[in-house]
Design a protein around this motif. Sequence first.
Motif, PDB file in Angstrom:
ATOM      1  N   PRO A 281      18.922 -20.193  61.921  1.00 52.52           N
ATOM      2  CA  PRO A 281      19.707 -21.433  62.046  1.00 52.52           C
ATOM      3  C   PRO A 281      20.592 -21.416  63.289  1.00 52.52           C
ATOM      4  CG  PRO A 281      20.656 -20.013  60.357  1.00 52.52           C
ATOM      5  CD  PRO A 281      19.365 -19.365  60.775  1.00 52.52           C
ATOM      6  N   ASP A 282      20.656 -22.555  63.963  1.00 53.23           N
ATOM      7  CA  ASP A 282      21.535 -22.696  65.116  1.00 53.23           C
ATOM      8  C   ASP A 282      22.951 -22.975  64.637  1.00 53.23           C
ATOM      9  OD1 ASP A 282      19.445 -22.358  66.880  1.00 53.23           O
ATOM     10  OD2 ASP A 282      18.971 -24.502  66.940  1.00 53.23           O
ATOM     11  N   GLY A 283      23.889 -22.187  65.119  1.00 51.16           N
ATOM     12  CA  GLY A 283      25.284 -22.458  64.816  1.00 51.16           C
ATOM     13  C   GLY A 283      25.666 -22.236  63.372  1.00 51.16           C
ATOM     14  N   LYS A 284      24.849 -21.562  62.609  1.00 53.50           N
ATOM     15  CA  LYS A 284      25.156 -21.284  61.205  1.00 53.50           C
ATOM     16  C   LYS A 284      25.606 -19.827  61.044  1.00 53.50           C
ATOM     17  CE  LYS A 284      23.945 -25.333  59.634  1.00 53.50           C
ATOM     18  NZ  LYS A 284      22.767 -25.542  58.810  1.00 53.50           N
ATOM     19  N   HIS A 285      26.203 -19.541  59.928  1.00 54.50           N
ATOM     20  CA  HIS A 285      26.724 -18.202  59.691  1.00 54.50           C
ATOM     21  C   HIS A 285      25.613 -17.319  59.122  1.00 54.50           C
ATOM     22  CE1 HIS A 285      29.835 -15.281  59.405  1.00 54.50           C
ATOM     23  NE2 HIS A 285      29.753 -15.163  58.083  1.00 54.50           N
ATOM     24  N   VAL A 286      25.253 -16.274  59.846  1.00 53.69           N
ATOM     25  CA  VAL A 286      24.242 -15.324  59.394  1.00 53.69           C
ATOM     26  C   VAL A 286      24.941 -14.014  59.036  1.00 53.69           C
ATOM     27  CG1 VAL A 286      22.183 -14.003  60.007  1.00 53.69           C
ATOM     28  CG2 VAL A 286      22.450 -16.348  60.835  1.00 53.69           C
ATOM     29  N   ILE A 287      24.645 -13.504  57.850  1.00 53.63           N
ATOM     30  CA  ILE A 287      25.116 -12.181  57.436  1.00 53.63           C
ATOM     31  C   ILE A 287      23.885 -11.302  57.282  1.00 53.63           C
ATOM     32  CG2 ILE A 287      26.247 -10.841  55.630  1.00 53.63           C
ATOM     33  CD1 ILE A 287      27.968 -13.265  55.019  1.00 53.63           C
ATOM     34  N   GLN A 288      23.909 -10.135  57.900  1.00 54.41           N
ATOM     35  CA  GLN A 288      22.743  -9.262  57.900  1.00 54.41           C
ATOM     36  C   GLN A 288      23.100  -7.901  57.324  1.00 54.41           C
ATOM     37  OE1 GLN A 288      21.041  -8.614  61.788  1.00 54.41           O
ATOM     38  NE2 GLN A 288      19.269  -7.518  61.010  1.00 54.41           N
ATOM     39  N   ILE A 289      22.251  -7.435  56.411  1.00 52.53           N
ATOM     40  CA  ILE A 289      22.394  -6.093  55.840  1.00 52.53           C
ATOM     41  C   ILE A 289      21.110  -5.326  56.126  1.00 52.53           C
ATOM     42  CG2 ILE A 289      22.731  -4.754  53.727  1.00 52.53           C
ATOM     43  CD1 ILE A 289      24.157  -7.252  52.567  1.00 52.53           C
ATOM     44  N   PRO A 293      21.421   0.404  61.980  1.00 53.77           N
ATOM     45  CA  PRO A 293      22.470  -0.362  62.664  1.00 53.77           C
ATOM     46  C   PRO A 293      22.020  -1.000  63.962  1.00 53.77           C
ATOM     47  CG  PRO A 293      22.895   2.005  62.789  1.00 53.77           C
ATOM     48  CD  PRO A 293      21.774   1.818  61.829  1.00 53.77           C
ATOM     49  N   THR A 294      20.943  -0.482  64.569  1.00 52.73           N
ATOM     50  CA  THR A 294      20.470  -1.077  65.824  1.00 52.73           C
ATOM     51  C   THR A 294      19.783  -2.418  65.596  1.00 52.73           C
ATOM     52  OG1 THR A 294      18.299   0.024  65.784  1.00 52.73           O
ATOM     53  CG2 THR A 294      20.136   1.234  66.786  1.00 52.73           C
ATOM     54  N   HIS A 295      19.463  -2.736  64.352  1.00 54.46           N
ATOM     55  CA  HIS A 295      18.832  -4.028  64.045  1.00 54.46           C
ATOM     56  C   HIS A 295      19.845  -5.146  63.863  1.00 54.46           C
ATOM     57  CE1 HIS A 295      14.854  -2.138  62.344  1.00 54.46           C
ATOM     58  NE2 HIS A 295      15.062  -1.869  63.607  1.00 54.46           N
ATOM     59  N   LEU A 296      21.114  -4.804  63.679  1.00 56.20           N
ATOM     60  CA  LEU A 296      22.121  -5.823  63.398  1.00 56.20           C
ATOM     61  C   LEU A 296      22.328  -6.718  64.613  1.00 56.20           C
ATOM     62  CD1 LEU A 296      24.746  -3.664  61.464  1.00 56.20           C
ATOM     63  CD2 LEU A 296      22.930  -5.102  60.515  1.00 56.20           C
ATOM     64  N   GLY A 297      22.137  -8.032  64.419  1.00 55.93           N
ATOM     65  CA  GLY A 297      22.328  -8.979  65.505  1.00 55.93           C
ATOM     66  C   GLY A 297      21.268  -8.924  66.584  1.00 55.93           C
ATOM     67  N   ARG A 298      20.140  -8.257  66.302  1.00 55.20           N
ATOM     68  CA  ARG A 298      19.095  -8.129  67.327  1.00 55.20           C
ATOM     69  C   ARG A 298      18.318  -9.424  67.509  1.00 55.20           C
ATOM     70  NH1 ARG A 298      14.478  -3.410  67.758  1.00 55.20           N
ATOM     71  NH2 ARG A 298      13.761  -4.181  65.724  1.00 55.20           N
ATOM     72  N   ARG A 299      18.183 -10.223  66.449  1.00 54.01           N
ATOM     73  CA  ARG A 299      17.357 -11.430  66.510  1.00 54.01           C
ATOM     74  C   ARG A 299      18.183 -12.700  66.660  1.00 54.01           C
ATOM     75  NH1 ARG A 299      13.082  -8.526  67.880  1.00 54.01           N
ATOM     76  NH2 ARG A 299      12.313  -7.210  66.193  1.00 54.01           N
ATOM     77  N   ALA A 300      19.390 -12.690  66.101  1.00 52.98           N
ATOM     78  CA  ALA A 300      20.260 -13.864  66.160  1.00 52.98           C
ATOM     79  C   ALA A 300      21.697 -13.373  66.055  1.00 52.98           C
ATOM     80  CB  ALA A 300      19.948 -14.832  65.010  1.00 52.98           C
ATOM     81  N   PRO A 301      22.654 -14.109  66.629  1.00 55.95           N
ATOM     82  CA  PRO A 301      24.059 -13.721  66.462  1.00 55.95           C
ATOM     83  C   PRO A 301      24.428 -13.723  64.980  1.00 55.95           C
ATOM     84  CG  PRO A 301      23.821 -15.386  68.184  1.00 55.95           C
ATOM     85  CD  PRO A 301      22.497 -15.303  67.486  1.00 55.95           C
ATOM     86  N   VAL A 302      25.151 -12.701  64.529  1.00 55.79           N
ATOM     87  CA  VAL A 302      25.536 -12.611  63.131  1.00 55.79           C
ATOM     88  C   VAL A 302      27.053 -12.602  63.009  1.00 55.79           C
ATOM     89  CG1 VAL A 302      23.425 -11.389  62.484  1.00 55.79           C
ATOM     90  CG2 VAL A 302      25.460 -10.076  63.061  1.00 55.79           C
ATOM     91  N   GLY A 303      27.539 -13.256  61.952  1.00 59.09           N
ATOM     92  CA  GLY A 303      28.969 -13.260  61.698  1.00 59.09           C
ATOM     93  C   GLY A 303      29.426 -11.972  61.073  1.00 59.09           C
ATOM     94  N   MET A 304      28.505 -11.296  60.382  1.00 61.22           N
ATOM     95  CA  MET A 304      28.831 -10.033  59.728  1.00 61.22           C
ATOM     96  C   MET A 304      27.572  -9.179  59.687  1.00 61.22           C
ATOM     97  SD  MET A 304      30.493  -9.493  55.909  1.00 61.22           S
ATOM     98  CE  MET A 304      31.554 -10.910  56.190  1.00 61.22           C
ATOM     99  N   GLY A 305      27.675  -7.941  60.124  1.00 64.18           N
ATOM    100  CA  GLY A 305      26.550  -7.013  60.092  1.00 64.18           C
ATOM    101  C   GLY A 305      26.946  -5.749  59.351  1.00 64.18           C
TER     102      GLY A 305
END
Length: 571
Positions: A281-289, A293-305
């Motif tokens: 999603p564009d401009g939406k809040h993404v939380i990734q678990i 740790p190298t995968h966090l935020g690799r595909r899209a900006p995340v608000g919380m990793g």
Amino acid sequence: MSRTVAEIVVETLIDAGAKRCWGIVGDTINHFTDAIRRSDMRWIHVRHEEAGALAAGGEAYMTGELAVCAGTCGPGSLHFVNGIFESHRNGAPVVLIASDVARVEAGLGFPQAVDQRKVYEQYSVFCEYISHPDQARRIVTLAAQAALNKGGVAVVIVNGDMFTEKTSDALDWSVHRPAPVLRPSDAELDRLADALNGADKVTIYAGIGARAAHDQVVALAQALAAPVVHTSRAKEFIEPDNPMNIGMTGILGNKAGVEAIDRADIMLCLGTDFAWTQFYPDGKHVIQIDRDPTHLGRRAPVGMGLVGDVGPTIDALLPRLTGDRDRAHLEHALKQWDEDRTAYATSAEEPDPSLIHPQAVAQLLDGLAAKDAIMTADGGSPQVWLLRHIRATGARRFLISLLHGTMAAAYPQAMGIAAAYPDRQVIALCGDGGMTMLMGDLLTLVQEKLPVKLLIFNNGSLGFVEMEQRVEGLLDSYTALQNPDFAALAKVCGLSGWRVDDIGDLEPAMTDWLAADGPALLDVRVNRMELVMPPHVKPSQVASTAMFGVKAVLDGRTKEVVDLLRNNFFR
């Protein structure tokens, strides 16, 4: 007592759990294969090393245990490359024994000499030479340990003359397989719970990292009133017995999955590193678990990793969730999922008995195949028909080349699976292009008595490429295939074979094919003018396809345009 390096390598691999070695014998591995001959390990002789690497990868992926392949120096080892890359990307624990020329010839431009390390270190979890006989057990143990714990291919490089060297090394090197519990800190979990408790619409996106956490994912979805979208690789693990499931996103996905992510206040990504950024999603809040740790935020900006395994993380998170949930977001998604499944079912309806839609073939297979069947599918359209039309039962297993995207993976991977599970129904959904790329190993199925059932979607073309060209507004070029009668070819090779040209003959032929003893092949002539429709058709795609139509008409191919429209837009 002194032992040869070859004997120690084989013994160490068996101690690590390996039962089979796939490859082709020859010069620099002759002493290694002779050690296998005198051991409890089974050597499986393939006709092309790439098929051997794919088979080892299929075996290792399904069992979670070590599989082995081995090749001679130069061409023998290099033929493994594509299959090794495929297996590594799948996280399959495989050890490749890559032999090299004798040490006295190393570095001197000797025929067939190759720098194996440069070839394989770019895509392996371990890549090392045995440089001294006393290293043999230690190096192979470390390779097996890396393959099993990191999930991927480990490469052991051995000069041909090293196999004959003897050593009395008696140190007890052994493989360790720890199972740590990994989850975020309490402070991180509190912050995650606050975000989820404050969100009106949460959509869960579950990937292969959630494979062992089905029940926890369902429980979390129920607590959040959240629809669950899954990646293609996670279908078999997340779809069964999941009342919150709404399918997939991505080009192979469905409308419910795409829209549920787009509407959500929070997209909660669990164990997924889905690569196609346009479906975030564009401009939406993404939380990734994710546990890496190298995968966090690799595909899209995340608000919380957050770093953690999905199951333990959800177990620790659930007691922190509070409040009643509005189910409107979930109910909307489930309603769309019902409509998506209805559309999939009607897409297989046949307006002409001489025209067989590939969807109809997959849906019939879904009904006739065993509830615990293991299925593989070639890249391209066969993977689409499996993902959209074959149900995950909780006992069925699937393997598709979704990360490497190679042709010709389906039936070699099925060979490895059938060797590991001789009493399970193992089915390979093959494209005609994929089948003809590695057709020689049909003989391996017969010689090694591997009861794989091969289903060929025979449309006389590289169908997925043809679709890509048309959607881009191009005339399809160089995609046509002049195929043999695959059923007749199968019989010549020693398999049972059936050919179907009419929809009325499909069910009896498929029933007999599945019931056949040993390996068997079913060749089905399916509609060539079939588009794999994405969840949302963009105006640019319509315009490009229209441009193809104009060009094709001007090129004297009006009938193809009519067939394309009739079979995909006006059914």
